[in-house]
Design a protein around this motif. Structure first.
Motif: not given
Length: 488
Positions: A111, A146, A114-116
Motif C-alpha cells: 500500500a 500513513q 503503490d500509494g507513493y
C-alpha cells in the motif's frame, strides 16, 4: 595513543555515516587523514519498521568526539552520510527522534509502495526513478505519515542524515542541497525549490532552512559539551552527501568538471558536465548536486554485489591475472548483466545475469572475469554520462590494479586517472572547513593506470560484443527524461 599525546595538523572531525559502518575521523583542513574511530551501524527490527539505533550511535559519537578532541586540537566537526536517510524529530535535540529512522534496505508494504507513486512528481522533482526497497526520504516520510499521522503532525523537523547529527550537536536545524539532491524526492535541483510533494502532503512546516554544506551552524551545544567532556570551542558545519563530498575533493583540487567514478557496493558515477537532457532514469541515471548547488549528472549501479556474484568465493585477496583476462577475451567468455535485484544500466535485466561462451572454470578465471565485468560496467557508466574527458577512478575496485588498466584501455582517446585513498568522502568533508578561504588547489594523489599488456583491439571488440549481448535481453526501451535541453 594516550590522552596526553596530541598530533599536530588535525583540526576537523568528520563523521561519516555509512549503511554498514560509522567512522569518526580526525583530519587536517587539507583533507589528510590522521586518526579514525569506528562502530557498526546496527539495524533493529520493528515495530513499526526496521530502524537504526540513533540512541546508541549518539552515545558512541559524543564519547568518541571527546576522545578525539583529547588527541587533537580540533576546531570543527562536520557530518556526511548516504542519501537514503531522513530523521523525523521533535523540537528538543536530546529527544532522539519523533519516529524511528527507517532502514532503506527493507521491503515496503504494498500500500505504501503503490500509494507513493502518483505523488512523486516528474524526473526532475525526484532526481531519479523510484528505486527499490524503502529508498527516498519523501517515501519514508509518506510511510511515517500513513502509519502514525499524529506523531508526524506533532513533529518539528525532517532532517537529512548529516543534518540530523549537525542538529544533535548544535541545536540548529538545516537542509542542504547535496543531501536533498541525493534522490530524496523532496527537492527539484533544476528549479531550486521544494518538489510538489512537499506542499501536497503538508510537509513544508517540517522542512528546515537550506544552508550551504560548508556553513557554520554554530558552536556545539554547551550542555552537550559539558555532559561529555567535549571542548565548547568546537563549531558545527552543515555537512553533505557522501558521494557529492567525494566529488568535491576533486573539484577543490582544481578539477571542476572531472567525471568521478567511485566503486564499492555501488558504482557511483558523477559528472557536472553531463547534459541534463541526456539523463535517462530508466538507465540508472540520477540528478545530483555539487556543494555549490550546480546540477550534477549521475549514474548508480550495484557493481560491488555483481562483482561478488561473478567472482565467487576464495579469491578475495588475489589480484586478477591479465593473461587470464586475455584468454577469456580470446575464448569469448562473457558475464552479462544484471546479477542483482535492480536493472542498473540495462532496463529489464534485473535477475537475468548470465554467462555466455566457454565457462570460467577455475577461481582465478572467475576473478579475472569479475574484474573484466566491473571494468565494462564502469565503461558503460562513463558512456552514459557522455564523458569524453578526464575520468578519475576511486574506491574498492582499485585494490585490483587490473581494473584501472582495463578501464583506461577501453577509452584510449581520453585521460583516465585513479586515486588509492580509502578515505575520499572524509577528505572531501574535511575540505569544507576552509571552503571560503582556500585560494590554491587542495592536494590529491592521482596516478595513471599501467598499460594493458594484452591485445587492446581485441579488448575493445570484446567490449562492443558485450554491450550487444547485454542489450539483447533488455525488456524495456529507455526513455530520456523530459526537461531542459542545455548542452552544458
Amino acid at each position: 595513543m594516550d590522552d596526553g599525546q596530541k598530533v599536530n595538523g588535525a583540526r576537523i572531525a568528520v563523521l561519516d555515516v555509512g549503511k554498514t559502518n560509522i567512522k569518526l575521523s580526525a583530519m587536517t583542513c587539507d583533507g589528510i587523514f590522521v586518526e579514525s574511530l569506528s562502530v557498526r551501524n546496527e539495524v533493529r527490527s520493528g515495530p513499526p519498521w526496521q530502524h537504526h539505533d540513533l540512541d546508541g550511535i549518539g552515545d558512541w559519537l559524543f564519547g568518541s568526539l571527546a576522545t578525539l578532541c583529547r588527541h587533537h586540537p580540533l576546531e570543527k566537526v562536520v557530518g556526511t552520510g548516504h542519501g537514503s536517510a531522513g530523521v523525523l524529530v521533535n523540537a528538543d535535540p536530546d529527544d532522539t527522534s519523533a519516529l524511528p529512522m527507517i532502514d532503506y534496505e527493507q521491503d515496503l508494504p504494498p500500500a505504501i509502495r503503490d500509494g507513493y507513486v502518483p505523488l512523486s512528481g516528474d524526473f526532475f522533482d525526484r532526481g531519479s526513478t523510484i528505486m527499490l526497497k524503502a529508498a527516498h526520504q519523501a517515501r519514508q516520510l509518506y510511510w511515517m505519515q500513513q502509519v502514525d499521522p499524529e506523531r508526524v503532525a506533532q513533529a518539528r523537523w525532517y532532517l537529512g542524515l548529516p543534518q540530523y547529527w549537525a542538529w544533535r550537536l548544535s541545536g540548529v536545524p538545516s537542509a542542504e542541497t547535496t543531501v536533498l539532491s541525493a534522490q530524496s524526492h523532496l527537492w527539484n535541483n533544476v528549479r531550486k525549490k521544494w518538489a510538489p510533494i512537499v506542499a501536497g502532503q503538508g510537509w513544508k512546516r517540517l522542512m528546515p532552512p537550506v544552508r550551504s554544506a560548508w556553513e557554520t551552524l554554530g558552536p556545539i551545544r554547551k550542555d552537550l559539551a559539558r555532559r561529555h567532556g567535549i571542548p565548547e570551542r568546537l563549531s558545527v558545519l552543515t555537512g553533505g552527501h557522501d558521494s557529492s563530498l567525494n566529488l568535491y575533493r576533486y573539484q577543490a583540487a582544481g578539477m571542476p568538471d572531472a567525471c568521478v567514478i567511485s566503486t564499492g557496493t555501488w558504482i557511483v558515477g558523477m559528472c557536472a558536465a553531463t547534459p541534463l537532457h541526456q539523463l535517462d532514469e530508466n538507465r540508472a541515471m540520477v540528478l545530483n548536486s555539487d556543494v555549490a548547488g550546480r546540477p550534477v549528472g549521475g549514474v548508480l549501479t550495484m557493481g560491488g554485489r555483481e562483482f561478488s556474484h561473478v567472482a565467487g568465493q576464495g579469491q578475495e585477496g588475489n589480484a586478477a591475472d591479465g593473461a587470464l583476462v586475455s584468454l577469456l577475451i580470446e575464448r569469448g567468455t562473457f558475464a552479462l548483466p544484471s546479477f542483482g535485484d535492480d536493472d542498473g544500466l540495462f532496463p529489464g535485466s534485473a535477475g537475468l545475469g548470465r554467462f555466455e561462451g566457454p565457462p570460467a572454470e577455475t577461481p582465478a578465471q572467475r576473478k579475472a572475469l569479475a574484474v573484466l565485468y566491473a571494468a565494462l560496467l564502469t565503461w558503460e557508466c562513463i558512456d552514459a554520462l557522455n564523458e569524453n574527458g578526464l575520468v578519475a577512478l576511486d574506491g574498492t575496485f582499485l585494490r585490483d590494479p587490473l581494473y584501472a588498466t582495463l578501464v583506461a584501455a577501453l577509452r584510449p582517446t581520453a585521460e583516465t586517472v585513479y586515486n588509492l585513498d580509502s578515505y575520499g568522502t572524509a577528505s572531501g568533508a574535511a575540505l569544507l572547513g576552509e571552503h571560503e578561504t582556500r585560494h590554491t588547489p587542495a592536494p590529491i594523489a592521482l596516478s595513471l593506470p599501467a598499460p594493458f599488456a594484452g591485445d587492446r583491439e581485441a579488448l575493445r571488440a570484446y567490449a562492443r560484443r558485450w554491450r550487444e549481448l547485454a542489450n539483447r535481453h533488455v525488456l524495456a526501451k529507455t526513455r530520456p527524461a523530459k526537461g531542459p535541453t542545455d548542452d552544458r
